[in-house]
Design an enzyme around this catalytic site. Structure first.
Site, PDB file in Angstrom:
ATOM      1  N   GLY A 280       0.829  -1.204   0.000  1.00  0.00           N
ATOM      2  CA  GLY A 280       0.000   0.000   0.000  1.00  0.00           C
ATOM      3  C   GLY A 280       0.856   1.244   0.000  1.00  0.00           C
ATOM      4  O   GLY A 280       1.601   1.488   0.962  1.00  0.00           O
TER       5      GLY A 280
ATOM      6  N   ALA B  12       0.201  11.574   8.703  1.00  0.00           N
ATOM      7  CA  ALA B  12       0.807  11.534   7.372  1.00  0.00           C
ATOM      8  C   ALA B  12      -0.228  11.947   6.344  1.00  0.00           C
ATOM      9  O   ALA B  12      -1.390  11.565   6.436  1.00  0.00           O
ATOM     10  CB  ALA B  12       1.300  10.130   7.072  1.00  0.00           C
TER      11      ALA B  12
ATOM     12  N   ASN C 187     -13.039  11.079  15.121  1.00  0.00           N
ATOM     13  CA  ASN C 187     -13.241  11.032  13.658  1.00  0.00           C
ATOM     14  C   ASN C 187     -14.679  11.320  13.189  1.00  0.00           C
ATOM     15  O   ASN C 187     -14.877  12.184  12.336  1.00  0.00           O
ATOM     16  CB  ASN C 187     -12.734   9.705  13.094  1.00  0.00           C
ATOM     17  CG  ASN C 187     -11.236   9.550  13.271  1.00  0.00           C
ATOM     18  OD1 ASN C 187     -10.652  10.156  14.142  1.00  0.00           O
ATOM     19  ND2 ASN C 187     -10.601   8.742  12.443  1.00  0.00           N
TER      20      ASN C 187
ATOM     21  N   SER D  16      -8.646  11.633   9.623  1.00  0.00           N
ATOM     22  CA  SER D  16      -8.584  10.834   8.389  1.00  0.00           C
ATOM     23  C   SER D  16      -9.998  10.629   7.824  1.00  0.00           C
ATOM     24  O   SER D  16     -10.185  10.599   6.608  1.00  0.00           O
ATOM     25  CB  SER D  16      -7.898   9.499   8.659  1.00  0.00           C
ATOM     26  OG  SER D  16      -8.530   8.816   9.707  1.00  0.00           O
TER      27      SER D  16
ATOM     28  N   LYS E 187      -6.478   3.155  20.791  1.00  0.00           N
ATOM     29  CA  LYS E 187      -6.543   3.945  19.543  1.00  0.00           C
ATOM     30  C   LYS E 187      -7.992   4.053  19.070  1.00  0.00           C
ATOM     31  O   LYS E 187      -8.427   5.086  18.565  1.00  0.00           O
ATOM     32  CB  LYS E 187      -5.645   3.299  18.482  1.00  0.00           C
ATOM     33  CG  LYS E 187      -5.530   4.091  17.171  1.00  0.00           C
ATOM     34  CD  LYS E 187      -4.689   5.346  17.339  1.00  0.00           C
ATOM     35  CE  LYS E 187      -4.823   6.370  16.223  1.00  0.00           C
ATOM     36  NZ  LYS E 187      -4.220   6.041  14.978  1.00  0.00           N
TER      37      LYS E 187
ATOM     38  N   GLU F  41     -13.460   4.817   6.995  1.00  0.00           N
ATOM     39  CA  GLU F  41     -13.256   3.600   7.797  1.00  0.00           C
ATOM     40  C   GLU F  41     -14.313   3.490   8.907  1.00  0.00           C
ATOM     41  O   GLU F  41     -14.068   2.900   9.949  1.00  0.00           O
ATOM     42  CB  GLU F  41     -11.836   3.573   8.348  1.00  0.00           C
ATOM     43  CG  GLU F  41     -10.806   3.399   7.238  1.00  0.00           C
ATOM     44  CD  GLU F  41      -9.400   3.143   7.746  1.00  0.00           C
ATOM     45  OE1 GLU F  41      -8.830   2.089   7.454  1.00  0.00           O
ATOM     46  OE2 GLU F  41      -8.854   4.029   8.436  1.00  0.00           O
TER      47      GLU F  41
ATOM     48  N   ASN G  69      -9.655  18.835  14.374  1.00  0.00           N
ATOM     49  CA  ASN G  69      -9.720  18.144  15.672  1.00  0.00           C
ATOM     50  C   ASN G  69      -9.817  19.101  16.863  1.00  0.00           C
ATOM     51  O   ASN G  69     -10.581  18.870  17.803  1.00  0.00           O
ATOM     52  CB  ASN G  69      -8.474  17.264  15.873  1.00  0.00           C
ATOM     53  CG  ASN G  69      -8.399  16.142  14.865  1.00  0.00           C
ATOM     54  OD1 ASN G  69      -9.307  15.979  14.047  1.00  0.00           O
ATOM     55  ND2 ASN G  69      -7.326  15.358  14.895  1.00  0.00           N
TER      56      ASN G  69
END
Ligand SMILES: NC(=O)C1=CN([C@@H]2O[C@H](COP(=O)(O)OP(=O)(O)OC[C@H]3O[C@@H](n4cnc5c(N)ncnc54)[C@H](OP(=O)(O)O)[C@@H]3O)[C@@H](O)[C@H]2O)C=CC1
Ligand SMILES: CC(C)(CO)C(=O)C(=O)O
Length: 298
Positions: free
Chosen positions: A7, A126, A188, A247, A180, A259, A198
């Protein structure tokens, strides 16, 4: 040590760049354009307005991708299926490290025949700029823990000392992944629905109230986490990543899948099995699914 990284997104490029400083790294991509791009330009990493370049090997992920001493899987959770199929034909002695947020993948990866399987919890930020460039937006570390197996074969990875890229071995993968997850559940979906960075969550009493309620709902599902994560820790993370777009917000803005299934969906399945009613979590799940669908044409 030969490491294959599956990936070439934000996390795959980040890992490829830093790990290539100490190891022989190959990025395993799914598009020929990306393979050509990295073979031509290498990887560019931007950090604090400085640029760093690395040259690594890149090839397409195939079922026959062989010859690695360890494989790191950096695709989104919803893209894991073909990768798991490809992995099921690799040497069972090769350690596998899965970096996905959420918990939806954990039971599935346990079905792989490999002797050593690890979960990773990435604290770095990232952001992928293009197929060969990534911005290191937030310094952190990568926590890793064994789902099964032992450190034989990955000791080198654990003791490496690459500047800005530390690893930390944790003794309990479940606690690590759940910690996490608490952070992702509280940050999120709300940032994606309200389309805010955030840091705004901690400054707005209405969002803070919803986060507190979500935290209480999570504790119904995971009462044993009471001693391992405090509400204030999550608030502090929202503050320390205040200028981040989560994200999930980035996925919504770019009209990609999110996600949400592995972050909220998996929890709602657990809640239903255990006869818990978690109204805030359920509402946020439906809102994110609805917004995701609108973005993709309804
Ligand atoms: N970005 C971040 O700051 C953080 C991310 N994470 C977690 O890390 C994981 C990866 O995130 P991120 O890098 O941001 O995601 P991205 O969407 O940026 O990257 C995912 C990459 O996986 C590639 N891919 C998908 N399927 C395959 C396949 N079959 N074979 C080879 N490559 C494939 C995609 O290819 P293509 O380009 O062709 O679509 C894409 O380049 C996620 O689970 C996320 O939750 C965790 C903490 C921080
Ligand atoms: C910690 C946090 C919330 C940072 O943005 C993150 O992991 C994400 O955006 O997925």
């Amino acid at each position: 040590m030969k490491i294959g990284i599956i990936g070439g997104g934000a996390v795959g490029l980040l890992f490829s760049h830093y790990l290539s400083k100490k190891f022989d790294v190959t990025l395993l991509a799914r598009r020929a354009e990306q393979v050509l791009d990295i073979n031509s330009y290498g990887i560019t990493l931007k950090r604090d307005d400085c640029y760093d370049h690395s040259f690594i090997k890149t090839e397409m992920l195939r079922e026959s991708s062989l010859g690695f001493d360890a494989l790191i899987i950096a695709v989104k959770e919803y893209d894991l299926e073909p990768v798991i199929n490809a992995l099921s034909n690799t040497d069972v002695k090769v350690p596998l490290l899965f970096l996905q947020n959420g918990i939806g993948h954990i039971e599935r990866v346990k079905n792989l025949p490999h002797e050593t399987i690890l979960a990773g919890s990435v604290e770095h930020g990232a952001l992928k700029e293009n197929d060969h460039s990534v911005v290191h937006t937030g310094n952190g570390r990568t926590n890793i823990a064994f789902i099964r197996g032992e450190s034989k074969g990955i000791e080198e990875l654990l003791i490496q000392e690459i500047k800005y890229f530390p690893f930390s071995l944790q003794d309990d993968y479940e606690k690590m992944v759940l910690k996490k997850l608490f952070i992702n559940v509280l940050i999120n979906p709300l940032t994606s629905i309200a389309r805010i960075k955030n840091g705004r969550l901690a400054e707005n009493p209405h969002f803070l109230h919803l986060q507190r309620t979500l935290f209480d709902e999570l504790q119904i599902l995971f009462p044993h986490m009471k001693d391992h994560i405090r509400f204030q820790e999550v608030v502090d993370i929202a503050r320390s990543t205040s200028s981040n777009r989560s994200s999930m917000l980035k996925d919504i803005e770019e009209k990609r899948n999110t996600e949400v299934e592995t972050i909220l969906g998996a929890l709602l399945i657990k809640a239903e099995k255990e006869n818990h009613f978690l109204p805030i979590m359920k509402t946020l799940y439906e809102l994110v699914k609805g917004i995701e669908r609108e973005g993709q044409g309804g």
